[in-house]
Scaffold this motif. Structure first.
Motif, mmCIF file in Angstrom:
data_model
loop_
_atom_site.group_PDB
_atom_site.id
_atom_site.type_symbol
_atom_site.label_atom_id
_atom_site.label_comp_id
_atom_site.label_asym_id
_atom_site.label_seq_id
_atom_site.Cartn_x
_atom_site.Cartn_y
_atom_site.Cartn_z
ATOM 1 N N PRO A 100 6.455 25.299 46.328
ATOM 2 C CA PRO A 100 6.772 23.985 46.888
ATOM 3 C C PRO A 100 6.910 24.073 48.409
ATOM 4 N N THR A 101 6.533 23.000 49.083
ATOM 5 C CA THR A 101 6.625 22.977 50.540
ATOM 6 C C THR A 101 8.082 22.928 50.985
ATOM 7 N N GLN A 102 8.276 23.196 52.252
ATOM 8 C CA GLN A 102 9.621 23.150 52.817
ATOM 9 C C GLN A 102 10.231 21.766 52.617
ATOM 10 N N GLU A 146 11.213 40.267 49.405
ATOM 11 C CA GLU A 146 11.334 40.908 48.097
ATOM 12 C C GLU A 146 9.999 41.043 47.368
ATOM 13 N N GLY A 147 8.934 40.464 47.931
ATOM 14 C CA GLY A 147 7.618 40.583 47.321
ATOM 15 C C GLY A 147 7.279 39.516 46.302
ATOM 16 N N TRP A 148 8.088 38.475 46.200
ATOM 17 C CA TRP A 148 7.812 37.387 45.257
ATOM 18 C C TRP A 148 6.792 36.393 45.810
ATOM 19 N N ALA A 149 6.680 36.297 47.122
ATOM 20 C CA ALA A 149 5.811 35.291 47.743
ATOM 21 C C ALA A 149 5.047 35.916 48.903
ATOM 22 N N VAL A 150 3.913 35.306 49.194
ATOM 23 C CA VAL A 150 3.107 35.696 50.353
ATOM 24 C C VAL A 150 2.726 34.428 51.106
ATOM 25 N N SER A 151 2.552 34.576 52.426
ATOM 26 C CA SER A 151 2.121 33.447 53.254
ATOM 27 C C SER A 151 0.637 33.550 53.523
ATOM 28 N N ARG A 152 -0.004 32.418 53.546
ATOM 29 C CA ARG A 152 -1.394 32.344 53.965
ATOM 30 C C ARG A 152 -1.425 31.386 55.145
ATOM 31 N N PRO A 153 -1.637 31.905 56.347
ATOM 32 C CA PRO A 153 -1.588 31.056 57.542
ATOM 33 C C PRO A 153 -2.463 29.810 57.397
ATOM 34 N N LYS A 176 -2.199 27.582 55.217
ATOM 35 C CA LYS A 176 -2.303 27.109 53.830
ATOM 36 C C LYS A 176 -0.947 26.990 53.152
ATOM 37 N N GLY A 177 0.036 27.811 53.531
ATOM 38 C CA GLY A 177 1.355 27.739 52.912
ATOM 39 C C GLY A 177 1.768 29.053 52.275
ATOM 40 N N ALA A 178 2.767 28.952 51.400
ATOM 41 C CA ALA A 178 3.296 30.123 50.701
ATOM 42 C C ALA A 178 2.853 30.074 49.246
ATOM 43 N N PHE A 179 2.569 31.237 48.695
ATOM 44 C CA PHE A 179 2.046 31.345 47.337
ATOM 45 C C PHE A 179 2.788 32.430 46.575
ATOM 46 N N VAL A 180 2.783 32.304 45.248
ATOM 47 C CA VAL A 180 3.386 33.322 44.391
ATOM 48 C C VAL A 180 2.549 34.594 44.504
ATOM 49 N N ALA A 181 3.224 35.703 44.762
ATOM 50 C CA ALA A 181 2.543 36.994 44.902
ATOM 51 C C ALA A 181 2.041 37.471 43.546
ATOM 52 N N HIS A 182 0.985 38.255 43.576
ATOM 53 C CA HIS A 182 0.492 38.902 42.356
ATOM 54 C C HIS A 182 1.313 40.165 42.198
ATOM 55 N N HIS A 183 2.185 40.188 41.153
ATOM 56 C CA HIS A 183 3.234 41.169 41.169
ATOM 57 C C HIS A 183 3.804 41.388 39.780
#
Length: 143
Positions: free
Chosen positions: A42-44, A68-75, A77-84
């Motif tokens: 979700p967005t800020q 903690e490695g749960w999320a990654v940023s894509r400049p 585009k936003g934040a996404f759930v990490a593959h983890h």
């Protein structure tokens, strides 16, 4: 006299700060499969409305999830759930769809705390069972 900065809670108070509640709620959505690896978080603005939180609070929650490695940023585009690994693997479907239904303000905080407490209780029960199994197994080996 001890002086504390406004908004700080004493160390070890056991009461999660709002950014920790937001982060735990998003972790739980990931664990339950409501958010899957690669999904946009979700967005800020959405999180600010949902939790009744300030932008800095939401930013701290997102920073924690990234750390903690749960999320990654894509400049751009936003934040996404990490593959983890722990993202979906430890989900229990006992909560059903209600676990991922957005709530607002205090209700969301209480629900996040209840989910965290239920998860902790389950983990304690699992550990207790393992300890009993180990103790009963080790008693028989010594004979």
């Amino acid at each position: 006299m001890v002086t504390r900065r406004r908004g700080r809670r004493p160390a070890g108070s056991g009461v999660p700060l709002t950014f920790e509640v937001i982060a735990e709620t998003l972790r739980e959505r990931i664990r339950s499969g409501g958010l899957r690896p690669g999904d946009a978080l979700p967005t800020q603005a959405v999180l600010m409305r949902e939790f009744g939180a300030a932008s800095l609070t939401v930013q701290r929650a997102m920073a924690l999830l990234k750390q903690e490695g749960w999320a990654v940023s894509r400049p751009g585009k936003g934040a996404f759930v990490a593959h983890h690994d722990h993202a979906v693997g430890d989900a229990d479907d006992l909560d059903g769809p209600a676990a991922t239904t957005p709530a607002t303000g205090t209700v969301a905080r209480v629900e996040a705390l209840e989910r965290a407490l239920a998860e902790a209780a389950q983990q304690i029960a699992d550990l207790h069972g393992r300890i009993e199994a180990l103790e009963s197994g080790s008693g028989e080996r010594g004979r």
